[in-house]
Design an enzyme around this catalytic site. Sequence first.
Site: not given
Length: 410
Positions: A76, A121
């Site tokens: 990410k 998340d």
Amino acid sequence: MLFVNPRASRCPYPADLKEVMSVGSAHESRDWLSSWEHLSQDATPLWELPGIAAELGVARFWVKDESTRSPLASFKALGAPIALIRLILRLMPLESFDPKGLITGRYRERLRDFTVISATDGNHGRALAAAAQSVGCKCVIVLHANVSAEREAAIAAYGARIIRIEGNYDESVEHTAKVAQQNGWPVVSDTSYEGYEIVPRDVMQGYGTIAAELIEQTTGDTAAPCPFTHVFLQGGVGGMAAGISSYLWEIYQDQRPAFVMVEPRQADCLYQSAIQGRPAKATGSVDSVMAGLACGETSPLAWRFLEPSIDFFLTIADHEAVTAMRKLAQGSANDIPIVAGESGVAGLAAVQILVRDSEAARKIGLNSDSRILIISTEGATAPTVYESLVGESDEAVIDRQRQWQKRKHL
């Protein structure tokens, strides 16, 4: 369960998709992030595991290990920062910001009153918080009920303000949109929805760095045939898979590898999208040990790329992911031990399921000539969770990894 996608295409990379995401833009994103202190200057390892290949009955088996991408321990770190940079450049065109100067904090005084917000998340929010801290702007992160306190602390460590809600990931996305509208804050999300596609496109574009490194680490030549016959990609909302599959599709055109999508059974939104032929919702509870893949709704933008490129869709159970985590951590005389988080092992879990089912293996084309790539998208992003599932700490696995490398170099 395995679903063969009837809409998958072997045609050259379509021009309309190239207008949205391209190899050229991926390379630009890679260059802009090259100066960020939270990214390694070296490519992440591409480990070849001959022992697992032999057990699976395939020719070669590789793991692209994203745990070393940055201190954030996740792929990410490639998406959120480039999306933040491009967002600032679009919103403030008269400032004439230098992209590399943004990520190194050159303009922090001019951006200290600028605020961005996102739901997460865990890994996307952590990457965005770190990027905002480097740029010098404020960051608000919305967390749903299933995000662990350990992951919350990791995000807050980068100076983000945390908002907690009840409910799941999709409800946190909805809450984020409301808070953003109330405060006039731009959303930096990795999932698209109606009227919101530009930022998720930028996030996905950042993941092209992984594909570029894969080619550099294998053939080193984009004109050479693809080194992989099968590439297994994790689900979630579909962003990572879209970013990597589109890059490899553009490079290899109609000679691209077979792409296999893997999701938790209870978070099967992409699997359901393939069946219905449109972006769909998951049919299960969405709560999964594979926290990064516990998403209930497909990103419509990602689906534009996934529908024609993903050849097979497969769902797996949580316990199968845990078994795969332990397998990679264990290593062997021939295979280096690898720290791979709950969401990072989905590809290996899927291959292990397929080779036990001869009919499924036949459908997907797995045989002794197959050259398989999986992408371990995260390390121990929640160390306590990792240790509870694997039975040893990530530090212990890393220590054995170092010992394995020393023995190999003797």
